[in-house]
Design a protein around this motif. Structure first.
Motif, PDB file in Angstrom:
ATOM      1  N   UNK A   1      11.715   3.610   4.347  1.00  0.00           N
ATOM      2  CA  UNK A   1      10.473   4.041   3.596  1.00  0.00           C
ATOM      3  C   UNK A   1      10.782   4.845   2.378  1.00  0.00           C
ATOM      4  N   UNK A   2      11.309   4.297   1.173  1.00  0.00           N
ATOM      5  CA  UNK A   2      11.841   5.074   0.232  1.00  0.00           C
ATOM      6  C   UNK A   2      10.811   5.310  -0.965  1.00  0.00           C
ATOM      7  N   UNK A   3      10.627   6.276  -1.446  1.00  0.00           N
ATOM      8  CA  UNK A   3       9.770   6.577  -2.430  1.00  0.00           C
ATOM      9  C   UNK A   3      10.339   5.923  -3.955  1.00  0.00           C
ATOM     10  N   UNK A   4       9.324   5.504  -4.697  1.00  0.00           N
ATOM     11  CA  UNK A   4       9.319   4.980  -6.040  1.00  0.00           C
ATOM     12  C   UNK A   4       8.445   5.330  -7.122  1.00  0.00           C
ATOM     13  N   UNK A   5       8.722   5.007  -8.293  1.00  0.00           N
ATOM     14  CA  UNK A   5       7.889   5.509  -9.423  1.00  0.00           C
ATOM     15  C   UNK A   5       7.291   4.071  -9.796  1.00  0.00           C
ATOM     16  N   UNK A   6       6.034   4.243 -10.116  1.00  0.00           N
ATOM     17  CA  UNK A   6       5.021   3.185 -10.527  1.00  0.00           C
ATOM     18  C   UNK A   6       4.355   3.478 -11.803  1.00  0.00           C
ATOM     19  N   UNK A   7       4.023   2.649 -12.548  1.00  0.00           N
ATOM     20  CA  UNK A   7       3.266   2.926 -13.782  1.00  0.00           C
ATOM     21  C   UNK A   7       1.547   2.649 -13.308  1.00  0.00           C
TER      22      UNK A   7
ATOM     23  N   UNK B   1       4.707   7.002  -2.286  1.00  0.00           N
ATOM     24  CA  UNK B   1       5.303   6.782  -0.840  1.00  0.00           C
ATOM     25  C   UNK B   1       4.623   5.633  -0.124  1.00  0.00           C
ATOM     26  N   UNK B   2       5.587   4.454   0.077  1.00  0.00           N
ATOM     27  CA  UNK B   2       4.924   3.202   0.774  1.00  0.00           C
ATOM     28  C   UNK B   2       4.405   3.634   2.029  1.00  0.00           C
ATOM     29  N   UNK B   3       3.540   2.825   2.363  1.00  0.00           N
ATOM     30  CA  UNK B   3       2.896   2.980   3.869  1.00  0.00           C
ATOM     31  C   UNK B   3       3.576   1.658   4.334  1.00  0.00           C
ATOM     32  N   UNK B   4       4.337   1.800   5.458  1.00  0.00           N
ATOM     33  CA  UNK B   4       4.939   0.367   6.140  1.00  0.00           C
ATOM     34  C   UNK B   4       4.172   0.489   7.696  1.00  0.00           C
ATOM     35  N   UNK B   5       4.439  -0.744   8.032  1.00  0.00           N
ATOM     36  CA  UNK B   5       3.688  -0.787   9.245  1.00  0.00           C
ATOM     37  C   UNK B   5       4.583   0.090  10.338  1.00  0.00           C
ATOM     38  N   UNK B   6       3.970   0.750  11.603  1.00  0.00           N
ATOM     39  CA  UNK B   6       4.685   1.489  12.308  1.00  0.00           C
ATOM     40  C   UNK B   6       6.036   1.027  13.184  1.00  0.00           C
ATOM     41  N   UNK B   7       5.632  -0.391  13.274  1.00  0.00           N
ATOM     42  CA  UNK B   7       7.199  -1.140  13.848  1.00  0.00           C
ATOM     43  C   UNK B   7       7.864  -1.824  12.852  1.00  0.00           C
TER      44      UNK B   7
ATOM     45  N   UNK C   1       0.742  -1.190   0.207  1.00  0.00           N
ATOM     46  CA  UNK C   1       0.034  -0.015   0.115  1.00  0.00           C
ATOM     47  C   UNK C   1       1.102   1.296   0.036  1.00  0.00           C
ATOM     48  N   UNK C   2       0.585   2.309  -0.919  1.00  0.00           N
ATOM     49  CA  UNK C   2       1.201   3.505  -0.630  1.00  0.00           C
ATOM     50  C   UNK C   2       0.228   4.701  -1.282  1.00  0.00           C
ATOM     51  N   UNK C   3       1.070   5.837  -1.035  1.00  0.00           N
ATOM     52  CA  UNK C   3       0.205   7.033  -1.389  1.00  0.00           C
ATOM     53  C   UNK C   3       0.754   7.850  -2.618  1.00  0.00           C
TER      54      UNK C   3
END
Length: 88
Positions: A39-45, A28-34, A3-5
């Motif tokens: 948390x690195x951004x990336x490009x998606x089609x 911007x990926x959404x990772x679990x709090x723990x 999941x990401x935004x």
């Protein structure tokens, strides 16, 4: 999948022929709090009409590269859904 935004757009006027007509978004990926993962951004089609601010489901790797039946595209992330809600 993850999941990401969507946080931005990427425009490339010069690219491989097989990438023409594809829309590129910054995720911007959404990772679990723990999580200890960075948390690195990336490009998606995007082929489903996502936009900045949308929460999306993304698949990566060979699943993303096989979006056309004829050939593998040189991509490694593909938006496969726009998320309405998440209950965890």
């Amino acid at each position: 999948m993850e999941i990401g935004t969507v946080i931005g757009n990427v425009w490339a006027t010069r690219k491989k022929e097989e990438l023409r007509g594809l829309k590129f978004l910054i995720i911007q990926p959404e990772l679990p709090k723990d999580s200890s993962v960075e948390n690195v951004t990336y490009i998606a089609v995007d082929q489903i009409g996502a936009g900045v601010g949308d929460k999306v489901m993304v698949t990566k790797g060979s699943s993303a590269a096989n979006i056309t039946p004829d050939s593998k595209l040189p991509i490694d992330a593909l938006i496969i859904g726009i998320i309405d809600t998440v209950d965890a």
